[in-house]
Design a protein around this motif. Structure first.
Motif, PDB file in Angstrom:
ATOM      1  N   GLY A 173       0.812  -1.215   0.000  1.00  0.00           N
ATOM      2  CA  GLY A 173       0.000   0.000   0.000  1.00  0.00           C
ATOM      3  C   GLY A 173       0.840   1.257   0.000  1.00  0.00           C
ATOM      4  O   GLY A 173       0.323   2.362   0.112  1.00  0.00           O
ATOM      5  N   LEU A 174       2.152   1.088  -0.122  1.00  0.00           N
ATOM      6  CA  LEU A 174       3.083   2.227  -0.138  1.00  0.00           C
ATOM      7  C   LEU A 174       3.883   2.207  -1.425  1.00  0.00           C
ATOM      8  O   LEU A 174       3.948   1.196  -2.108  1.00  0.00           O
ATOM      9  CB  LEU A 174       4.087   2.104   1.026  1.00  0.00           C
ATOM     10  CG  LEU A 174       3.567   2.094   2.447  1.00  0.00           C
ATOM     11  CD1 LEU A 174       4.725   1.884   3.420  1.00  0.00           C
ATOM     12  CD2 LEU A 174       2.819   3.373   2.764  1.00  0.00           C
ATOM     13  N   HIS A 200      19.466  -7.623   9.113  1.00  0.00           N
ATOM     14  CA  HIS A 200      18.201  -7.679   8.375  1.00  0.00           C
ATOM     15  C   HIS A 200      17.087  -6.856   9.004  1.00  0.00           C
ATOM     16  O   HIS A 200      16.257  -6.291   8.300  1.00  0.00           O
ATOM     17  CB  HIS A 200      17.773  -9.131   8.164  1.00  0.00           C
ATOM     18  CG  HIS A 200      18.730  -9.863   7.278  1.00  0.00           C
ATOM     19  ND1 HIS A 200      18.844  -9.580   5.934  1.00  0.00           N
ATOM     20  CD2 HIS A 200      19.678 -10.801   7.539  1.00  0.00           C
ATOM     21  CE1 HIS A 200      19.800 -10.319   5.408  1.00  0.00           C
ATOM     22  NE2 HIS A 200      20.329 -11.082   6.373  1.00  0.00           N
ATOM     23  N   LYS A 201      17.095  -6.779  10.332  1.00  0.00           N
ATOM     24  CA  LYS A 201      16.083  -5.974  11.021  1.00  0.00           C
ATOM     25  C   LYS A 201      16.281  -4.490  10.704  1.00  0.00           C
ATOM     26  O   LYS A 201      15.322  -3.769  10.413  1.00  0.00           O
ATOM     27  CB  LYS A 201      16.168  -6.214  12.532  1.00  0.00           C
ATOM     28  CG  LYS A 201      14.806  -6.185  13.194  1.00  0.00           C
ATOM     29  CD  LYS A 201      14.878  -6.515  14.669  1.00  0.00           C
ATOM     30  CE  LYS A 201      14.000  -5.548  15.453  1.00  0.00           C
ATOM     31  NZ  LYS A 201      14.410  -5.414  16.864  1.00  0.00           N
ATOM     32  N   ARG A 207      14.174   0.362   4.944  1.00  0.00           N
ATOM     33  CA  ARG A 207      13.323   0.297   3.742  1.00  0.00           C
ATOM     34  C   ARG A 207      11.913   0.806   4.037  1.00  0.00           C
ATOM     35  O   ARG A 207      11.325   1.546   3.256  1.00  0.00           O
ATOM     36  CB  ARG A 207      13.265  -1.141   3.207  1.00  0.00           C
ATOM     37  CG  ARG A 207      14.558  -1.530   2.520  1.00  0.00           C
ATOM     38  CD  ARG A 207      14.514  -2.955   2.017  1.00  0.00           C
ATOM     39  NE  ARG A 207      15.629  -3.211   1.119  1.00  0.00           N
ATOM     40  CZ  ARG A 207      16.018  -4.417   0.715  1.00  0.00           C
ATOM     41  NH1 ARG A 207      15.365  -5.490   1.142  1.00  0.00           N
ATOM     42  NH2 ARG A 207      17.032  -4.544  -0.101  1.00  0.00           N
ATOM     43  N   ARG A 208      11.365   0.401   5.176  1.00  0.00           N
ATOM     44  CA  ARG A 208      10.028   0.839   5.570  1.00  0.00           C
ATOM     45  C   ARG A 208      10.003   2.366   5.718  1.00  0.00           C
ATOM     46  O   ARG A 208       9.079   3.020   5.256  1.00  0.00           O
ATOM     47  CB  ARG A 208       9.633   0.146   6.871  1.00  0.00           C
ATOM     48  CG  ARG A 208       8.191   0.347   7.285  1.00  0.00           C
ATOM     49  CD  ARG A 208       7.233  -0.451   6.434  1.00  0.00           C
ATOM     50  NE  ARG A 208       5.842  -0.124   6.756  1.00  0.00           N
ATOM     51  CZ  ARG A 208       4.782  -0.530   6.063  1.00  0.00           C
ATOM     52  NH1 ARG A 208       4.935  -1.283   4.985  1.00  0.00           N
ATOM     53  NH2 ARG A 208       3.568  -0.181   6.420  1.00  0.00           N
ATOM     54  N   LYS A 209      11.047   2.898   6.326  1.00  0.00           N
ATOM     55  CA  LYS A 209      11.114   4.354   6.512  1.00  0.00           C
ATOM     56  C   LYS A 209      11.206   5.075   5.168  1.00  0.00           C
ATOM     57  O   LYS A 209      10.511   6.071   4.938  1.00  0.00           O
ATOM     58  CB  LYS A 209      12.317   4.722   7.382  1.00  0.00           C
ATOM     59  CG  LYS A 209      12.408   6.215   7.678  1.00  0.00           C
ATOM     60  CD  LYS A 209      13.500   6.512   8.689  1.00  0.00           C
ATOM     61  CE  LYS A 209      13.594   8.005   8.944  1.00  0.00           C
ATOM     62  NZ  LYS A 209      14.610   8.315   9.984  1.00  0.00           N
ATOM     63  N   LEU A 231       5.428   0.094  14.922  1.00  0.00           N
ATOM     64  CA  LEU A 231       6.724   0.483  14.368  1.00  0.00           C
ATOM     65  C   LEU A 231       6.564   1.594  13.328  1.00  0.00           C
ATOM     66  O   LEU A 231       7.344   2.551  13.300  1.00  0.00           O
ATOM     67  CB  LEU A 231       7.420  -0.731  13.734  1.00  0.00           C
ATOM     68  CG  LEU A 231       8.804  -0.458  13.122  1.00  0.00           C
ATOM     69  CD1 LEU A 231       9.785   0.070  14.159  1.00  0.00           C
ATOM     70  CD2 LEU A 231       9.360  -1.716  12.465  1.00  0.00           C
ATOM     71  N   ASP A 232       5.541   1.496  12.492  1.00  0.00           N
ATOM     72  CA  ASP A 232       5.248   2.549  11.500  1.00  0.00           C
ATOM     73  C   ASP A 232       5.066   3.892  12.190  1.00  0.00           C
ATOM     74  O   ASP A 232       5.600   4.902  11.753  1.00  0.00           O
ATOM     75  CB  ASP A 232       3.948   2.236  10.743  1.00  0.00           C
ATOM     76  CG  ASP A 232       4.212   1.527   9.416  1.00  0.00           C
ATOM     77  OD1 ASP A 232       5.378   1.148   9.176  1.00  0.00           O
ATOM     78  OD2 ASP A 232       3.250   1.357   8.652  1.00  0.00           O
TER      79      ASP A 232
END
Ligand code: 9D3
Length: 242
Positions: A173-174, A200-201, A207-209, A231-232
């Motif tokens: 969705g991003l 990896h964490k 990547r999410r950021k 976390l988001d």
């Protein structure tokens, strides 16, 4: 998936169907596209497909008869199919429509319009009217190709690597995060250190950021549909502070 495309310009589609993923899907019999020239369904010596608009005005209108003849011909085999008219007045095509098409329908007929418009009575033949967005094309051919392309890559087995579909920006969705490959430094431009760390964490969080940042900047409308994890929310407040 089987697609019959009705068009005045079948050659617009051929090159795309003969390359890359669409070509491979056809070779694997996951996709079967047949192109039909609507002009071949005319009955007059001039092979006329357009005429003047009743009521007057500029431009020409696509005649109904050849399109009805073509659709009647395709329906002779009695197989169920979904008939889709590509038109600027249609429902905007989205990834979720592509998913519905891939899931629910084995067989499609795409009618590609040309000229200023198509005789309204053609709509009695169609199940859906689809647009690919708010810009003006010269005809429905590129739109049909867009729909076929987006649906085909959702057909199981069409992509070499099955993970690719799941991994994508839209399933998150991003928008997507930035990608890098070798070399580690190119013309003085370095790959972000975190991607080389093996952590990896930390990589996942980076990547999410990046994805959240990019989406906030380019497509804030997409964020309304995303459910944010704890976390988001943490990352988003970090972005706000920067
Ligand atoms: C001023 C009236 N125009 C409508 C916007 C006339 C017109 C322009 C272009 C009528 C047809 C077309 C050809 N376009 C398509 O057939 C088409 C299309 C598009 O132009 N944009 C986005 N999706 C699509 S799907 C088919």
């Amino acid at each position: 998936m089987k697609c019959d495309v009705l068009t005045l310009f079948p050659d617009i589609l051929t090159a795309s169907l003969d390359e890359s993923i669409l070509k491979r899907a056809r070779e694997k019999k996951l996709l079967d596209v047949k192109l039909y020239n609507i002009r071949d369904f005319t009955t007059d010596v001039h092979r006329t497909v357009d005429d003047y608009p009743f009521g007057g005005g500029a431009g020409m209108v696509f005649k109904p008869e050849p399109i009805f003849k073509a659709v009647d011909f395709l329906k002779e085999d009695g197989e169920p199919r979904k008939v889709i008219l590509l038109s600027p007045q249609g429902k905007p095509f989205t990834q979720s429509m592509a998913e519905d098409f891939a899931r629910e329908h084995r067989r499609f007929v795409f009618i590609c319009g040309r000229y200023e418009g198509i005789d309204e009575r053609v709509k009695t033949l169609t199940d859906e009217e689809v647009s690919i967005g708010d810009y003006v094309l010269t005809g429905g051919e590129l739109a049909a190709l867009v729909v076929i392309d987006a649906v085909t890559r959702l057909v199981p087995g069409a992509l070499g690597d099955e993970r690719s579909v799941e991994d994508e920006s839209f399933s998150w969705g991003l928008l997507d995060y930035p990608h890098y490959t070798r070399p580690r430094e190119f013309r003085g431009l370095k790959v972000p250190e975190v991607l080389l760390s093996g952590d990896h964490k930390a990589i996942w969080r980076w990547r999410r950021k990046q994805a959240l940042q990019k989406t906030l900047m380019m497509r804030p409308d997409l964020l309304e549909h995303v459910e944010h994890t704890k976390l988001d929310k943490e990352i988003l407040s970090e972005i706000e502070e920067e």
